[in-house]
Design a protein around this motif. Structure first.
Motif, short mmCIF file in Angstrom:
data_model
loop_
_atom_site.label_atom_id
_atom_site.label_comp_id
_atom_site.label_asym_id
_atom_site.label_seq_id
_atom_site.Cartn_x
_atom_site.Cartn_y
_atom_site.Cartn_z
N LYS A 267 0.85 -1.21 0.00
CA LYS A 267 0.00 0.00 0.00
C LYS A 267 0.87 1.24 0.00
O LYS A 267 0.66 2.16 -0.80
N ALA B 31 -2.45 10.05 2.13
CA ALA B 31 -1.20 10.19 1.36
C ALA B 31 -1.36 11.15 0.18
O ALA B 31 -0.52 11.20 -0.71
N PRO C 31 2.25 16.07 11.18
CA PRO C 31 2.81 17.30 10.58
C PRO C 31 3.40 17.03 9.20
O PRO C 31 3.76 15.89 8.88
N ILE C 32 3.48 18.07 8.39
CA ILE C 32 4.17 17.92 7.09
C ILE C 32 5.19 19.05 6.90
O ILE C 32 5.52 19.42 5.76
N HIS D 182 8.08 18.20 4.60
CA HIS D 182 7.73 18.22 3.17
C HIS D 182 7.88 19.66 2.66
O HIS D 182 8.51 19.92 1.64
N VAL E 13 13.45 11.65 10.53
CA VAL E 13 13.37 10.63 9.48
C VAL E 13 11.90 10.50 9.09
O VAL E 13 11.06 10.13 9.91
N VAL F 212 9.21 9.13 6.04
CA VAL F 212 8.93 8.43 4.79
C VAL F 212 8.32 9.41 3.79
O VAL F 212 8.79 9.56 2.66
N GLY F 213 7.27 10.09 4.24
CA GLY F 213 6.54 10.97 3.32
C GLY F 213 7.39 12.11 2.80
O GLY F 213 7.40 12.40 1.60
N GLU G 281 12.83 3.01 4.28
CA GLU G 281 11.81 1.96 4.16
C GLU G 281 11.80 1.33 2.77
O GLU G 281 12.12 2.02 1.78
N HIS H 259 9.41 0.89 0.82
CA HIS H 259 8.55 1.61 -0.12
C HIS H 259 9.23 2.89 -0.63
O HIS H 259 8.96 3.32 -1.74
N THR I 123 6.58 0.62 13.14
CA THR I 123 5.43 1.09 13.92
C THR I 123 4.13 0.48 13.38
O THR I 123 3.19 0.25 14.14
N ILE J 87 7.32 6.60 17.07
CA ILE J 87 6.96 7.35 15.86
C ILE J 87 5.70 8.18 16.05
O ILE J 87 5.67 9.38 15.73
N ARG K 202 -4.02 -0.60 11.12
CA ARG K 202 -3.19 -1.67 11.71
C ARG K 202 -3.81 -2.16 13.02
O ARG K 202 -3.73 -3.34 13.34
#
Ligand code: EPZ
Length: 420
Positions: free
Chosen positions: A22, A94, A123-124, A127, A162, A164-165, A189, A191, A306, A329, A373
Motif C-alpha cells: 500500500k 497520502a 505534521p508535514i 515536506h 526521518v 517516509v513521506g 523503508e 517503499h 510502527t 513514531i 493496523r
C-alpha cells in the motif's frame, strides 16, 4: 454498516500470498504524473486507498484503466488540473504526494491538508521545508496547501526527522529539477526504495535510496512506455507472521521479501517462535507454545516497524510475563489496547509506552478498530479469543488490506463479513 464476525480460538495454518505494498502504491501512482506518457503498474493492491488515489488522479485528467485485479495502465498525457479535490484528499492521507508530483510536472499544486488520523499529529513541515529549499513558494491556508515554482533548483536538504513521506515527496519534487539534490537523514523503508526504483525505471537518476543519503540528479524528462511491479507489502507479510505466532499456528507467507522482515524475524525468534526463510521470497512462521515476553521499541526501517506495533501487541498480550512497547513514531498508537482489554488483556498504556501483563487467553467481545493496523490486530485477537468476536469500523481495515477476511479464512479462521 459492516462488521467481521470471528469465532475462535483457531490455530491459523496454511499458505498466504502477499499483495503489493500500500505505502509504495499510494506514492508510485502520483509519481506517474512526472511522466508525459503512458506506463503500466503491476502488483497494485486493490484497496480503498489505491482506489481513492486513482479517483483523485482521474479528476486531474489522468486516464487510468484497470487491466486486471492488480494492474493498471496510467496515461498522464493530458493533465487538466493541478487542484486536487478537497473532499477527496481529506479522505486519503497520502494525498500530500500530489504536491511533489504536480510541482515537478506543472510547477504548481493545491492539495487539501491531510485529514486527521488516529495516530496523533501528522505534521508535514519537512515536506514544506524540502519544497521551499528547491525554490517553491508554499502557503497553507483554509485547510489547503498551495505550492508553486517557476523552476525547481537542485539543492541539499537535511530532514530534521526521518520521514517516509517527506523523503518521497522531496524525491518527487527534485527528479526533474535543474541540478542535483541531496536528501540527508532520508527514510530507508522498502517503499521509499520502491518509489526510487519506479522513477529510475522511467528515466530518473536517483542513487542511494535505502541509505540515509539519497542523491537525485535532475533529468529533462521521464519516459513512459514501461511496466513496473510494486514491491510486496512488508507490513501485510509481518501481520501474518504475528498472526501465526499469536495463534500458535504454522503459516507459509509467499511472495514477500524476507530481507524486509529481518527485524520482525529476530524478535519472533527471541520470543520462542520459529521462522524459516525459504529462498528469500517465502517465510514459514510457526509456534507451538505460548510466546515469551519481550521489549519492543518501534523505529524507522530497519527497526521494528510502527505499522506492526498493534499486531505485536496481541502477541505480547498473551505472552508469558510482562512486556513493554515503546512507540517512538506516533503520539497516539495505543488506542487498540483498550479494545484488547475488553477481551481480557491486561495492558496499561500511557503516552508513548504500554505495559503488557501477559494473560493465558483472550475472550470474545465487540471491538472497534481505530486505524488500519489496529484493525488487523483486532482480527488476530478475534481469531485466538474464545467465543464470537465482532470487529467494527472496517473502513479503516479496507484502506490497506485486500480481502483480509478471505486470507484469514483460507488459513482456517472462522470469519465472515456481515452487513448490519
Ligand atoms: C508513512 O507515514 C506511512 N504511511 C505510515 O503508515 C507509517 O506509520 C509511517 O510512514 C512511518 O513508517 C504511508 O506511507 C502512506 P513519516 P508518513 O513522515 O510518511 C514526523 C499505515 O498504517 N514528521 O515517516 O506520514 C511524524 O510526526 C500508515 O500504513 C514530522 O515531524 O510518516 C512522525 O513522528 C500509518 N514532520 C515521524 O516523523 C513531517 O513533515 C515519521 O512520520 C513529517 C513527519
Amino acid at each position: 454498516m459492516e462488521k467481521l464476525v470471528i469465532n475462535g480460538p483457531t490455530r491459523l495454518c496454511g499458505d498466504v500470498d502477499i499483495t503489493g505494498a500500500k505505502n509504495a502504491a499510494v506514492a508510485i501512482i502520483p509519481a506517474t504524473l512526472l511522466i508525459d506518457g503512458i506506463c503500466t503498474l503491476e502488483n497494485v493492491p486493490n484497496i480503498s486507498d489505491v482506489k481513492m488515489c486513482c479517483s483523485i488522479m482521474q479528476k486531474l485528467g489522468v486516464k487510468i484503466d484497470w487491466l486486471s485485479n492488480h494492474s493498471i495502465r496510467v496515461d498522464t498525457r493530458n493533465i487538466s488540473s493541478t487542484i486536487a479535490p478537497y473532499d477527496m484528499t481529506s479522505k486519503f492521507r497520502a494525498s500530500y504526494y500530489l504536491l511533489g508530483a504536480l510541482l515537478s510536472r506543472c510547477g504548481k499544486a493545491e492539495v487539501g491538508l491531510p485529514g486527521g488520523c488516529n495516530l496523533g499529529a501528522r505534521p508535514i513541515d519537512q515536506h514544506i521545508k524540502g519544497f521551499e529549499a528547491l525554490g517553491a513558494s508554499v502557503t497553507v491556508a483554509q485547510g489547503k496547501i498551495s505550492a508553486k515554482a517557476n523552476c525547481l533548483i537542485g539543492t541539499s536538504i537535511y530532514l530534521d526527522t526521518v520521514s517516509v513521506g517527506a523523503t518521497i515527496n522531496v524525491m518527487l519534487a527534485s527528479v526533474l529539477a535543474d541540478g542535483t539534490t541531496t536528501i540527508d537523514n532520508a527514510a530507508k523503508e522498502p517503499h521509499v526504495v520502491d518509489v526510487a526504483n519506479f522513477l529510475n525505471t522511467m528515466g530518473a537518476d536517483i542513487r542511494g535510496a535505502g541509505t540515509d543519503i539519497i542523491k537525485i540528479n535532475g533529468v529533462k524528462a521521464l519516459h513512459g512506455n514501461a511496466t513496473y511491479s510494486v514491491v510486496p507489502d512488508q507490513i501485510e507479510a509481518g501481520t501474518f507472521m504475528l498472526a501465526a505466532v499469536a495463534s500458535k499456528g504454522d503459516i507459509t507467507i509467499k511472495n514477500c521479501i524476507t530481507k524486509h522482515l529481518e527485524c520482525v524475524t529476530a524478535k519472533l525468534l527471541e520470543i520462542g517462535a520459529h521462522v524459516e526463510d525459504i529462498d528469500g521470497d517465502t517465510l514459514r512462521v510457526w509456534a507451538s507454545k505460548r510466546p515469551n515476553k519481550a521489549t519492543i521499541k518501534t523505529a524507522p526501517y530497519p527497526g521494528f516497524p510502527t505499522d506492526l506495533q498493534p499486531q505485536m501487541g496481541v502477541v505480547l498480550a498473551i505472552a508469558n510475563g510482562t512486556s513493554i512497547i515503546n512507540e517512538s513514531i506516533w503520539d497516539s498508537r495505543f488506542q487498540y489496547t483498550a479494545e484488547l482489554n475488553k477481551m481480557g488483556a491486561n495492558i496499561t498504556a500511557s503516552g508513548k509506552s504500554a505495559v503488557f501483563q501477559g494473560v493465558n487467553e483472550l475472550s470474545a467481545a465487540p471491538v472497534y478498530s481505530t486505524d488500519l493496523r489496529a484493525g488487523a490486530a483486532l482480527i488476530i485477537a478475534g481469531t485466538i479469543a474464545k467465543g464470537k468476536t465482532e470487529v467494527y469500523n472496517l473502513e479503516h481495515i479496507d484502506r490497506g488490506y485486500e480481502h483480509i477476511e478471505d486470507k484469514f479464512r483460507n488459513l482456517g479462521a472462522k470469519i465472515e463479513r456481515v452487513s448490519e
